[in-house]
Enzyme design. Sequence first.
Site, PDB file in Angstrom:
ATOM      1  N   LYS A  77       0.833  -1.201   0.000  1.00 37.29           N
ATOM      2  CA  LYS A  77       0.000   0.000   0.000  1.00 37.29           C
ATOM      3  C   LYS A  77       0.874   1.260   0.000  1.00 37.29           C
ATOM      4  O   LYS A  77       0.692   2.154  -0.836  1.00 37.29           O
ATOM      5  CB  LYS A  77      -0.942   0.016   1.214  1.00 37.29           C
ATOM      6  CG  LYS A  77      -1.981   1.122   1.104  1.00 37.29           C
ATOM      7  CD  LYS A  77      -2.663   1.420   2.402  1.00 37.29           C
ATOM      8  CE  LYS A  77      -1.908   2.502   3.130  1.00 37.29           C
ATOM      9  NZ  LYS A  77      -2.557   2.985   4.340  1.00 37.29           N
ATOM     10  N   ASP A 116      -6.570   0.807   0.503  1.00 34.55           N
ATOM     11  CA  ASP A 116      -6.679   1.151   1.924  1.00 34.55           C
ATOM     12  C   ASP A 116      -8.073   0.710   2.389  1.00 34.55           C
ATOM     13  O   ASP A 116      -8.799   0.035   1.651  1.00 34.55           O
ATOM     14  CB  ASP A 116      -6.433   2.665   2.147  1.00 34.55           C
ATOM     15  CG  ASP A 116      -7.633   3.484   1.727  1.00 34.55           C
ATOM     16  OD1 ASP A 116      -8.501   2.974   0.959  1.00 34.55           O
ATOM     17  OD2 ASP A 116      -7.756   4.635   2.169  1.00 34.55           O
TER      18      ASP A 116
END
Length: 221
Positions: free
Chosen positions: A127, A146
């Site tokens: 991420k 996310d």
Amino acid sequence: MAKNVSPTNPTRVAAILDALTQAYPNATCALHHKSAWQLLVATILSAQCTDVRVNLVTPALFRAFPTPRAMAAASLPELEELVRTTGFFRNKAKSLQGAARVVSEEFHGKVPQTMDELLRIPGVARKTANVVLGSWFGIADGIVVDTHVLRISRRLALTRQTAPEKVERDLMQLIPQSKWIDFSHQLISHGRAVCIARKPRCAGCPLEPLCNAPGKTFSSH
Ligand code: SF4
């Protein structure tokens, strides 16, 4: 859209992307930063914490330790004190110190621009690497997943997975690479403003005609 249309039908996916682009034409990263290094640090701090809170903390952090080299020389208690209010501050301070050491020693003070190299930095998983690659370098190597991207992708039935890396893989199959960076910015904006975790605001949602999520609070079809 009719319920018998496959959720991953390319026409439906294109309609979702168009609606998102119309609704959020200027969506960008909300973390304040002036360099790849600052964005990497801010993204590490954003785990389990709001971007607003991170933006309150980073100015003093970067004043105290303006470069990776300076941060690598910081003591853990100094870093902990500066990032305390972002939560999980002991782990985050350790990640920052480790990241600063690896960036200054292995990468000559410069944040690398490939996924493989970024993943060698302590505290950096896909991420964070995708955030830095996409938002700073403009490189679409993957899709930032996310909490908002995960929740809304599932509500829109673009994936059935729950693990972020599997969700990312599904999204990468469905969405053209040229849209990967904007797509996550737009879903994050949508997740903050409309498709919130509890009680999504479906009545005012631009994706509502395309959405058959079981937990919808309003349905036109
Ligand atoms: S209709 Fe509701 S559940 Fe579906 S995307 Fe919009 S806000 Fe989210």
